[in-house]
Design an enzyme around this catalytic site. Structure first.
Site, PDB file in Angstrom:
ATOM      1  N   VAL A 102      -8.528  -0.930  -5.565  1.00  0.00           N
ATOM      2  CA  VAL A 102      -9.179  -1.091  -4.212  1.00  0.00           C
ATOM      3  C   VAL A 102     -10.007  -0.147  -3.819  1.00  0.00           C
ATOM      4  CG1 VAL A 102      -8.213  -1.330  -1.864  1.00  0.00           C
ATOM      5  CG2 VAL A 102      -6.829  -2.348  -3.736  1.00  0.00           C
ATOM      6  N   TYR A 107       0.983  -1.105  -0.124  1.00  0.00           N
ATOM      7  CA  TYR A 107       0.093  -0.188  -0.036  1.00  0.00           C
ATOM      8  C   TYR A 107       0.844   1.421   0.046  1.00  0.00           C
ATOM      9  CZ  TYR A 107      -3.933   3.119   1.430  1.00  0.00           C
ATOM     10  OH  TYR A 107      -4.861   4.051   1.454  1.00  0.00           O
ATOM     11  N   LYS A 145      -1.042  -0.889  -4.090  1.00  0.00           N
ATOM     12  CA  LYS A 145      -2.521  -0.154  -4.225  1.00  0.00           C
ATOM     13  C   LYS A 145      -1.657   1.360  -4.372  1.00  0.00           C
ATOM     14  CE  LYS A 145      -5.914   1.002  -1.062  1.00  0.00           C
ATOM     15  NZ  LYS A 145      -6.693   1.146   0.414  1.00  0.00           N
TER      16      LYS A 145
END
Length: 306
Positions: free
Chosen positions: A206, A136, A164
């Site tokens: 996401v 992330y 992400k």
């Protein structure tokens, strides 16, 4: 089930009762709606899932019950967001023990690590689990940027497979594709930039508002993937006032109010978060009500070949 890092991965909210216990009936109902709407995976215990307030026992229940109900249909991922590298390793190993299919991994929490420290954190977790990992990268909120140069090192670990992408810089999608091709899967992590990043080649999304609007979210992804850009854009434009609820400090409360309004969630949050009241609640409810009043009729998006 191994994540393929394509499509829509809801960062699912955690459902609570009025007594601050897990509401597993409501949680599993929401997951069922997500799966029926065509999502491609589930991420448990992210920021939207109120990760910092969940106990280890609650995470275990969420992972195991999600796998029990839906593990044969979609990959189930657990978020790992810890202050120490040793605890991140332990949480990753617990996720593997519980049967999770993959991890979303954040940089160290509460400390702004430099590049060397960030790489150490990520690679230490990767070395101590066999689970596939989604890094992330959100320098806006977490003040740590995982640069393309850092991914040169990270991708030496075969289980680090995806990012992400939440830099808010759409050009980063092109930058990553130019550098890594298909070796690094890119999933947009910012709802208000999702269609733009998908058009530019991101592999997935996401998503946050998907928790309340899974059909619309998956429909946009599949239309873009099929090259039906004008159709996707019309739905995306309708969606934008709702998607903007995802880029606020109170995204959890805002999205949970959306879930309650459409009948697949509740407003209950865990302190220090509190449910919305007064003018703020009226303002957010007005955004939701206006969108619901003109909610679009969707094409048969589930029939679109992937």
């Amino acid at each position: 089930m191994q994540p393929q890092w394509n499509g829509v991965y809801p960062a699912i909210t955690t459902k609570f009762t009025a007594g601050d216990q897990l509401d597993m009936d409501l949680y599993l109902h929401n997951i069922d709606v997500q799966v029926s709407s065509g999502v491609d995976g589930i991420i448990i215990g992210g920021s939207l899932g109120e990760a910092s307030t969940l106990t280890e026992a609650e995470k275990e229940v969420l992972v195991k019950e999600t796998l029990k109900g839906f593990g044969s249909k979609i990959p189930v991922l657990l978020n790992v967001a810890e202050g120490s590298t040793s605890e991140a390793i332990r949480q990753a190993q617990l996720a593997e023990k519980w049967g999770a299919d993959g991890l979303m991994l954040l940089p160290p929490m509460r400390y702004k690590s430099d590049d060397r420290e960030t790489l150490f954190h990520f690679t230490s977790v990767a070395k101590n689990t066999s689970l596939p990992i989604l890094i992330y990268n959100n320098p806006v909120d977490y003040k740590i940027d995982c640069t393309p140069e850092m991914f040169d090192t990270l991708l030496q670990h075969k289980n680090i497979q995806a990012v992400k992408e939440s830099t808010r810089d759409i050009t980063n999608v092109t930058r990553l594709i130019n550098r890594f091709g298909n070796d690094l899967k890119i999933l947009c992590g910012v709802d208000t930039l999702a269609m733009e990043e998908l058009v530019m080649g991101a592999h997935g999304w996401v998503a946050g508002l998907v928790c309340a609007f899974p059909a619309e979210t998956v429909c946009i992804y599949r239309l873009v993937n099929a090259g039906r850009i004008a159709e996707a854009a019309a739905i995306y434009r309708w969606f934008m006032p709702l998607l903007e609820l995802d880029i606020h400090a109170k995204l959890v409360q805002y999205i949970k109010l959306c879930e309650a309004k459409v009948g697949i969630g509740s407003e209950y949050v865990r302190a220090p978060r509190l449910t919305l009241v007064g003018e703020e609640r009226q303002r957010i409810e007005s955004v939701i009500d206006k969108a619901l009043a003109v909610r679009p009729t969707l094409p048969d998006y589930l029939s679109i070949a992937l």
